[in-house]
Design an enzyme around this catalytic site. Structure first.
Site, mmCIF file in Angstrom:
data_model
loop_
_atom_site.group_PDB
_atom_site.id
_atom_site.type_symbol
_atom_site.label_atom_id
_atom_site.label_comp_id
_atom_site.label_asym_id
_atom_site.label_seq_id
_atom_site.Cartn_x
_atom_site.Cartn_y
_atom_site.Cartn_z
ATOM 1 N N ILE A 258 -11.500 -11.509 -4.184
ATOM 2 C CA ILE A 258 -11.245 -11.151 -2.699
ATOM 3 C C ILE A 258 -12.344 -10.245 -2.467
ATOM 4 O O ILE A 258 -12.199 -9.097 -2.873
ATOM 5 C CB ILE A 258 -9.856 -10.621 -2.713
ATOM 6 C CG1 ILE A 258 -8.872 -11.733 -3.226
ATOM 7 C CG2 ILE A 258 -9.448 -10.099 -1.267
ATOM 8 C CD1 ILE A 258 -7.537 -11.319 -3.026
ATOM 9 N N THR B 183 -6.983 -3.916 4.455
ATOM 10 C CA THR B 183 -7.724 -2.504 4.572
ATOM 11 C C THR B 183 -9.160 -2.771 4.959
ATOM 12 O O THR B 183 -9.492 -2.005 6.022
ATOM 13 C CB THR B 183 -7.801 -1.811 3.137
ATOM 14 O OG1 THR B 183 -6.413 -2.003 2.580
ATOM 15 C CG2 THR B 183 -8.373 -0.527 3.476
ATOM 16 N N ARG C 108 -6.476 3.888 -3.360
ATOM 17 C CA ARG C 108 -6.082 3.933 -2.108
ATOM 18 C C ARG C 108 -4.493 4.302 -2.028
ATOM 19 O O ARG C 108 -4.365 4.865 -1.034
ATOM 20 C CB ARG C 108 -6.222 2.795 -1.293
ATOM 21 C CG ARG C 108 -7.673 2.372 -1.143
ATOM 22 C CD ARG C 108 -7.873 1.798 0.181
ATOM 23 N NE ARG C 108 -9.257 1.399 0.839
ATOM 24 C CZ ARG C 108 -9.975 1.754 1.756
ATOM 25 N NH1 ARG C 108 -9.440 2.366 2.640
ATOM 26 N NH2 ARG C 108 -11.150 1.333 2.129
ATOM 27 N N TYR D 113 -1.022 -6.574 -4.726
ATOM 28 C CA TYR D 113 -2.357 -6.175 -4.632
ATOM 29 C C TYR D 113 -2.117 -4.902 -5.209
ATOM 30 O O TYR D 113 -1.640 -3.856 -4.833
ATOM 31 C CB TYR D 113 -2.533 -5.957 -3.095
ATOM 32 C CG TYR D 113 -3.942 -5.231 -2.558
ATOM 33 C CD1 TYR D 113 -4.910 -5.014 -3.471
ATOM 34 C CD2 TYR D 113 -4.053 -4.859 -1.290
ATOM 35 C CE1 TYR D 113 -6.332 -4.576 -3.344
ATOM 36 C CE2 TYR D 113 -5.372 -4.260 -0.847
ATOM 37 C CZ TYR D 113 -6.468 -3.964 -1.841
ATOM 38 O OH TYR D 113 -7.503 -3.235 -1.468
ATOM 39 N N TYR E 267 1.937 6.293 -0.793
ATOM 40 C CA TYR E 267 2.145 7.666 -0.376
ATOM 41 C C TYR E 267 3.887 7.977 -1.057
ATOM 42 O O TYR E 267 3.497 8.760 -1.574
ATOM 43 C CB TYR E 267 2.493 7.740 1.004
ATOM 44 C CG TYR E 267 2.512 9.441 1.314
ATOM 45 C CD1 TYR E 267 1.575 10.110 1.382
ATOM 46 C CD2 TYR E 267 3.928 9.493 1.925
ATOM 47 C CE1 TYR E 267 1.936 11.478 1.657
ATOM 48 C CE2 TYR E 267 4.248 10.946 2.314
ATOM 49 C CZ TYR E 267 3.042 12.024 2.044
ATOM 50 O OH TYR E 267 3.261 13.335 2.416
ATOM 51 N N LYS F 242 -4.361 -9.425 -6.726
ATOM 52 C CA LYS F 242 -5.601 -8.873 -6.408
ATOM 53 C C LYS F 242 -5.759 -7.414 -7.224
ATOM 54 O O LYS F 242 -5.129 -6.602 -6.720
ATOM 55 C CB LYS F 242 -5.795 -8.398 -4.981
ATOM 56 C CG LYS F 242 -7.289 -7.849 -4.477
ATOM 57 C CD LYS F 242 -7.373 -7.454 -3.221
ATOM 58 C CE LYS F 242 -8.666 -6.896 -2.673
ATOM 59 N NZ LYS F 242 -8.687 -6.537 -1.330
#
Length: 311
Positions: free
Chosen positions: A218, A55, A150, A145, A118, A176
């Site tokens: 990270i 990202t 997000r 992740y 989404y 992460k």
């Protein structure tokens, strides 16, 4: 690519992994010459591994061909001095598999796989999604992740443990963790093997996460203060908690300033302030003129404090 004779649980991405920005030129094209410079800079300033096309690298705006160019350039430039982790996740399992298989052929060292955004699958769907990807590249280490802020999709602790312990996908080796939930991190650590790595996905929580079983970070801020972050982690691991805490507090204002607006907007402003211009932001990201002066002032004062740390 990891050698098939090497057990996956020995894969070591180090303590400081930088989530790289993608430099663009003034026309908005990927600036590969600047990518090479940035790769060398990060390797020489605390980064053990590099995440490409995450990202922070504005991956939603990159074409597949741009992504594969970036993987190849960073891999060639790193030349074994740092591991290269390809961001090849998707909310489509088929697309994630296709992208990851292609990246694996470029001999990247690992893949970062974001939770499907989404479409918000249930936990059983997440298990099936990540296992399908892992099985498609059995000799490539996979980092999960978890960033529901997000994606709108959260990996729960039992799901993470299931993936970490599954014998059919031993290449799922790390996560992460960017929920900001230290109880979740503690639960993950309690229910996964010690060799399963937990990387902090939020710079400001790196030190607290180390205290409950984290393995490193990270990082976004490592573009600016990679050596200081590396020292903080090393001092904590060595039992020098007082110095680690001192470094954390000196870096904390910078950590927060870098998320004053959507990442990587503040980071690219900071790099420009330091004459390390990474080019424009790709639409729809943009600098808000009303926030710019305050953000610049916050970054200046935070960088001054961070650079007072004696290494």
């Amino acid at each position: 690519m990891t050698n098939l004779d090497t057990p996956m649980n020995t894969v070591d991405f180090g303590q400081v992994i930088t989530a790289m920005i993608t430099p663009f030129d003034t026309e908005g094209k990927v600036n590969l010459a600047q990518v090479e410079k940035l790769t060398n800079y990060l390797i020489n300033n605390g980064s053990d591994s590099l995440v490409v096309c995450g990202t922070t690298g504005e991956s939603p705006t990159l074409t597949w061909e741009e992504e594969y160019d970036l993987f190849q350039v960073v891999k060639a430039t790193a030349n074994g001095k740092a591991k290269v982790i390809a961001g090849t996740g998707s909310n489509s399992t088929a697309e994630a598999i296709a992208a990851t298989v292609r990246a694996a052929k470029l001999q990247v060292d690992g893949s970062l796989q974001v939770t499907p955004y989404y479409n918000r699958p249930p936990q059983i769907g997440l298990i099936q999604h990540f296992q399908a990807i892992a099985k498609s590249v059995p000799d490539l280490p996979i980092i999960l992740y978890n960033i529901p802020s997000r994606t709108g999709c959260r990996l729960e602790a039992t799901t993470i443990a299931t993936l970490a312990l599954a014998t059919e996908t031993p290449n799922i080796v790390a996560i992460k963790e960017a929920t900001g939930d230290l109880d979740l991190v503690s639960t993950i650590r309690l229910n996964t093997p010690p060799e399963f790595k937990i990387y902090c996905g939020d710079d400001s929580l790196t030190l607290p996460m180390l205290a409950v079983g984290g393995s490193g970070v990270i990082s976004v801020a490592s573009h600016l203060v990679g050596n200081q972050i590396k020292q903080m982690i090393e001092r904590f691991m060595a039992g020098d908690y007082q110095l680690a805490h001192k470094i954390h507090l000196a870096l904390f204002p910078l950590f927060k300033a870098l998320f004053y607006d959507t990442n990587p907007i503040p980071l690219k402003i900071a790099l420009k302030m330091l004459d390390r211009d990474s080019g424009i932001l790709r639409s729809p990201l943009s600098i808000d003129p009303e926030k710019y002066a305050q953000l610049q002032q916050s970054l200046q004062s935070a960088l001054k404090l961070a650079n007072q740390i004696t290494l």
